[in-house]
Design an enzyme around this catalytic site. Structure first.
Site, short mmCIF file in Angstrom:
data_model
loop_
_atom_site.label_atom_id
_atom_site.label_comp_id
_atom_site.label_asym_id
_atom_site.label_seq_id
_atom_site.Cartn_x
_atom_site.Cartn_y
_atom_site.Cartn_z
N HIS A 63 0.85 -1.18 0.00
CA HIS A 63 0.00 0.00 0.00
C HIS A 63 0.89 1.24 0.00
O HIS A 63 2.11 1.15 0.24
CB HIS A 63 -0.94 0.01 1.21
CG HIS A 63 -0.24 0.12 2.53
ND1 HIS A 63 0.54 -0.89 3.06
CD2 HIS A 63 -0.21 1.13 3.45
CE1 HIS A 63 1.01 -0.52 4.23
NE2 HIS A 63 0.58 0.71 4.49
N HIS A 65 1.40 3.95 1.93
CA HIS A 65 1.81 4.77 3.06
C HIS A 65 3.33 4.88 3.00
O HIS A 65 4.02 3.96 2.53
CB HIS A 65 1.35 4.16 4.39
CG HIS A 65 -0.07 4.50 4.75
ND1 HIS A 65 -0.85 3.73 5.58
CD2 HIS A 65 -0.84 5.57 4.38
CE1 HIS A 65 -2.04 4.29 5.70
NE2 HIS A 65 -2.06 5.41 4.99
N ASP A 67 5.94 4.67 4.95
CA ASP A 67 6.89 3.71 5.51
C ASP A 67 6.97 2.43 4.71
O ASP A 67 7.83 1.59 4.96
CB ASP A 67 6.55 3.41 6.98
CG ASP A 67 5.12 2.96 7.21
OD1 ASP A 67 4.23 3.46 6.49
OD2 ASP A 67 4.88 2.12 8.09
N HIS A 68 6.09 2.29 3.70
CA HIS A 68 6.10 1.09 2.86
C HIS A 68 6.45 1.41 1.40
O HIS A 68 6.54 0.49 0.59
CB HIS A 68 4.73 0.42 2.89
CG HIS A 68 4.38 -0.11 4.24
ND1 HIS A 68 4.51 -1.43 4.59
CD2 HIS A 68 3.91 0.53 5.34
CE1 HIS A 68 4.14 -1.60 5.85
NE2 HIS A 68 3.77 -0.41 6.33
N HIS A 142 -7.17 -2.01 5.73
CA HIS A 142 -6.37 -0.89 6.20
C HIS A 142 -7.08 0.40 5.75
O HIS A 142 -7.92 0.36 4.85
CB HIS A 142 -4.97 -1.00 5.59
CG HIS A 142 -3.92 -0.20 6.29
ND1 HIS A 142 -3.71 -0.28 7.65
CD2 HIS A 142 -3.02 0.71 5.83
CE1 HIS A 142 -2.72 0.52 7.99
NE2 HIS A 142 -2.29 1.15 6.90
N ASP A 209 0.28 -4.03 6.79
CA ASP A 209 -0.71 -3.27 7.54
C ASP A 209 -2.14 -3.73 7.28
O ASP A 209 -2.70 -3.52 6.20
CB ASP A 209 -0.58 -1.79 7.20
CG ASP A 209 0.78 -1.24 7.58
OD1 ASP A 209 1.71 -2.04 7.74
OD2 ASP A 209 0.92 0.00 7.70
N HIS A 267 7.44 -4.91 11.69
CA HIS A 267 6.66 -3.68 11.62
C HIS A 267 6.24 -3.25 13.02
O HIS A 267 5.07 -3.14 13.35
CB HIS A 267 5.43 -3.88 10.71
CG HIS A 267 4.74 -2.60 10.32
ND1 HIS A 267 3.75 -2.04 11.10
CD2 HIS A 267 4.88 -1.79 9.26
CE1 HIS A 267 3.31 -0.93 10.52
NE2 HIS A 267 3.99 -0.77 9.40
#
Length: 305
Positions: A63, A65, A67-68, A142, A209, A267
């Site tokens: 996804h 976001h 941090d990914h 999510h 997530d 994570h």
């Protein structure tokens, strides 16, 4: 011998720490190298881990976001800078097309490598030309659209040397037997099944997530290695549900229900000074091998069943 291992590049969740980089995971699977969720700083972590851009054959984004995915910009440019000779397939939620385009064209650079985009719109099999495994995806739960990934190797057959000796088969005849499924020897046809035994394929799941949902269990079912987020502990279960995450206990329960062989927890929220409670809570649900992931760790897939 083929190499199958997970190279952990980062294990933090939203905020990196002094000990933990943003997410990043490279799965080495024979000649394949699938990079999952490259967060900020992934390029540098690759250097520390001894991973080159040429090792990457596929990239999977769960996804969009930061941090990914923020590290995708640097990784994409590095792939071109190093003139990676093979195409790199990139999988990501189709709803994040604008983010994919922005990240892969975030600054000026000379694009020499081919990134083959595969936007995901629904669960099912993804195109994975030449991989030697099936790559599938399923939706997660999510706040933004997210998908998990599963790699499944087809079942095969393992040659039994003792049976070869019984039939007097050796040298080039062994390779011919494997390719053709049978050979003629002294007037008799020897089938591959007579000198081999079933060899179950290996499998791997990557689940980031998400709350508990059907996609989590679908991807995890029976895998040899389950890499799954464990952002929170029981004390913060309310936060986990609110923000679309799992607790370590929930991750352990998923692994137990699925019959996974190795559970890799990762994570982690920056709020925890130690991860002792994560391990304790996962262990209360799951009796198999548990690895609490650390940056730059290498985790081999378990031996074949």
């Amino acid at each position: 011998m083929s190499q199958r291992e997970l190279v952990v590049l980062g294990t933090a969740s939203q905020v990196p720490t002094k000990q933990r980089n943003h997410n990043g995971y490279l799965l080495r699977w024979d000649a394949e190298g699938m990079l999952f969720d490259p967060g900020e700083g992934t390029q540098r972590q690759m250097i520390y881990a001894g991973v080159s851009a040429t090792d990457i054959t596929r990239i999977g984004i769960t996804h969009f976001h930061g941090d990914h995915s923020l590290g995708l910009a640097g990784v994409a440019q590095r792939i071109s800078l190093d003139r990676v000779p093979h195409p790199v397939d990139v999988y990501y939620p189709a709803s994040g097309e604008q983010f994919f385009q922005r990240l892969t064209h975030s600054t000026a650079y000379h694009q020499t490598a081919e990134l083959r985009a595969h936007p995901i719109t629904e669960r099912g099999e993804l195109p994975a030309p030449g991989a030697g495994f099936t790559l599938t995806t399923a939706p997660l739960s999510h706040p933004v659209e997210a998908f998990g990934y599963r790699i499944t190797e087809p079942d095969g057959r393992r040659i039994v040397p003792e049976r070869l000796r019984e039939f007097g088969i050796s040298g080039p005849a062994v390779g011919l037997l494997q390719r053709e499924g049978g050979i003629d020897l002294d007037g008799r046809t020897i089938a591959l099944e007579e000198v081999s035994e079933p060899r179950p394929g290996q499998s791997f799941a990557f689940i980031m997530d998400t709350r508990l949902c059907g996609g989590v269990h679908e991807l995890a079912e029976g895998v040899d290695m389950l890499v799954i987020e464990a952002t929170f502990t029981d004390a913060d279960e309310r936060l986990a549900k609110e923000f679309g995450h799992l607790t370590a206990r929930q991750a352990g329960a998923v692994a137990a229900r699925a019959g996974a062989r190795t559970l890799v927890l990762t994570h982690f929220s920056q709020r925890y000074r130690t991860l002792d409670d994560h391990l304790t809570e996962a262990r209360a649900e799951y009796a198999g091998e548990i690895v609490v992931a650390e940056d730059l760790m290498r985790i081999p897939l378990p031996p074949r069943r």
